[in-house]
Design an enzyme around this catalytic site. Sequence first.
Site, PDB file in Angstrom:
ATOM      1  N   ASP A  65     -26.784  13.379 -22.499  1.00  0.00           N
ATOM      2  CA  ASP A  65     -27.352  13.033 -21.191  1.00  0.00           C
ATOM      3  C   ASP A  65     -27.297  14.246 -20.263  1.00  0.00           C
ATOM      4  OD1 ASP A  65     -24.659  13.074 -20.631  1.00  0.00           O
ATOM      5  OD2 ASP A  65     -24.586  11.099 -19.671  1.00  0.00           O
ATOM      6  N   SER A  66     -26.757  15.367 -20.748  1.00  0.00           N
ATOM      7  CA  SER A  66     -26.857  16.640 -20.015  1.00  0.00           C
ATOM      8  C   SER A  66     -28.320  17.025 -19.832  1.00  0.00           C
ATOM      9  CB  SER A  66     -26.100  17.750 -20.760  1.00  0.00           C
ATOM     10  OG  SER A  66     -26.455  17.776 -22.124  1.00  0.00           O
ATOM     11  N   ASP A  70     -26.553   9.969 -26.990  1.00  0.00           N
ATOM     12  CA  ASP A  70     -25.520   9.873 -25.953  1.00  0.00           C
ATOM     13  C   ASP A  70     -25.821   8.683 -25.034  1.00  0.00           C
ATOM     14  OD1 ASP A  70     -23.289  10.724 -24.601  1.00  0.00           O
ATOM     15  OD2 ASP A  70     -24.288  12.385 -23.565  1.00  0.00           O
ATOM     16  N   LYS A 123     -22.646   8.302 -28.914  1.00  0.00           N
ATOM     17  CA  LYS A 123     -21.434   8.818 -28.254  1.00  0.00           C
ATOM     18  C   LYS A 123     -21.293   8.128 -26.910  1.00  0.00           C
ATOM     19  CE  LYS A 123     -21.306  12.962 -25.971  1.00  0.00           C
ATOM     20  NZ  LYS A 123     -20.878  12.523 -24.619  1.00  0.00           N
ATOM     21  N   GLU A 130     -18.506   7.953 -23.304  1.00  0.00           N
ATOM     22  CA  GLU A 130     -17.396   8.620 -22.612  1.00  0.00           C
ATOM     23  C   GLU A 130     -16.283   7.646 -22.280  1.00  0.00           C
ATOM     24  OE1 GLU A 130     -18.766  10.751 -19.150  1.00  0.00           O
ATOM     25  OE2 GLU A 130     -20.275  11.872 -20.288  1.00  0.00           O
ATOM     26  N   GLU A 169     -13.540  17.455 -24.302  1.00  0.00           N
ATOM     27  CA  GLU A 169     -14.221  18.406 -23.406  1.00  0.00           C
ATOM     28  C   GLU A 169     -13.256  19.020 -22.391  1.00  0.00           C
ATOM     29  OE1 GLU A 169     -17.876  17.069 -21.610  1.00  0.00           O
ATOM     30  OE2 GLU A 169     -18.001  18.842 -20.325  1.00  0.00           O
TER      31      GLU A 169
END
Length: 304
Positions: free
Chosen positions: A68-69, A107, A137, A139, A206
């Site tokens: 999602d970056s 993501d 993925k 978070e 991270e």
Amino acid sequence: MGGSKRIFSTVNDNAQEEEEEMAKRKKSVLDFYEMKKRGEKITFLTAYDFPTAQFAEEAGLDMLLVGDSLGMCVYGYPGTVPVTMDQMIYHADAVRRGAPNTFVVGDMPFMSYQSSLEKAVENAGRFLKECDCDAIKLEGGVRVTPQIKAIVDAGIVVMGHIGLTPQSSGQLGGHKAQGRTAESAKLLVEDALAVQEAGAHMLLLEAVPPEVGKYITETLEIPVLSIGAGPYCDGQLLIVSDAIGQFQAFTPKFVKKYCNVAEVVTTAMKEYVEEVKAGEFPKAEHCYTMLPGEEEKFLAIMKK
Ligand code: KIV
């Protein structure tokens, strides 16, 4: 002697062919477990579009993350929070087409898994059903273990993500390295163990110190990938836009720029502007020609 030499070379040829075949074949999560066991590093890069995915597959990346970056790197948002599930799906679909033989991770964007387990499973499933991703993925540590369990129970390969988690960076006080004190490092280990216990197949760490990356990598059975978590993890991830020098707004400490695409592209564009203004582009070799005798006919028609 000649015969045995021939047999020996056939065996070697076959072994080499097998190795080449293996390198081309899409890896599975079992391959990543094997790589962790034998200490072979896993290579991981983000990709958001078809051409970049093609380059990455050609370069031999083991795994790609449609992160999602892309909110910052492709759409120019100030962070990842505005990114929607539909945007993720469009980009994951393009990446899958560009890299059909590479393990692709989708993501989960902000609010695609936090509000309910049903929503989490449904959105995770979209990455598999609509764009053939191999894993998702999400978070968070202890607090997202119900979501991890539910998604794994649906038969989906899950990668956890702890440490600096950009979607909740507000709660972390900004994009800051995590685990720099003994107490916060202990909390990260608890998160890592909880993610593994919930059934996640891999973990991304991270922005944490290498000592913490090493401890977690050695403690967990599942492969641990690093983005800014030092050299001891089982593999490394970089944001492609950082690695190729395309993203200009800021460069985190953990980034290595392998080339400077921004400079190359801007120089090329300046040259294009100059040549068009000076009438140097296009030249004859860039133009189509009329068929013999057609120009005269054309001008005669136009005179009538
Ligand atoms: O979206 C992304 O690319 C990520 C990385 C920052 C780890 O989640």
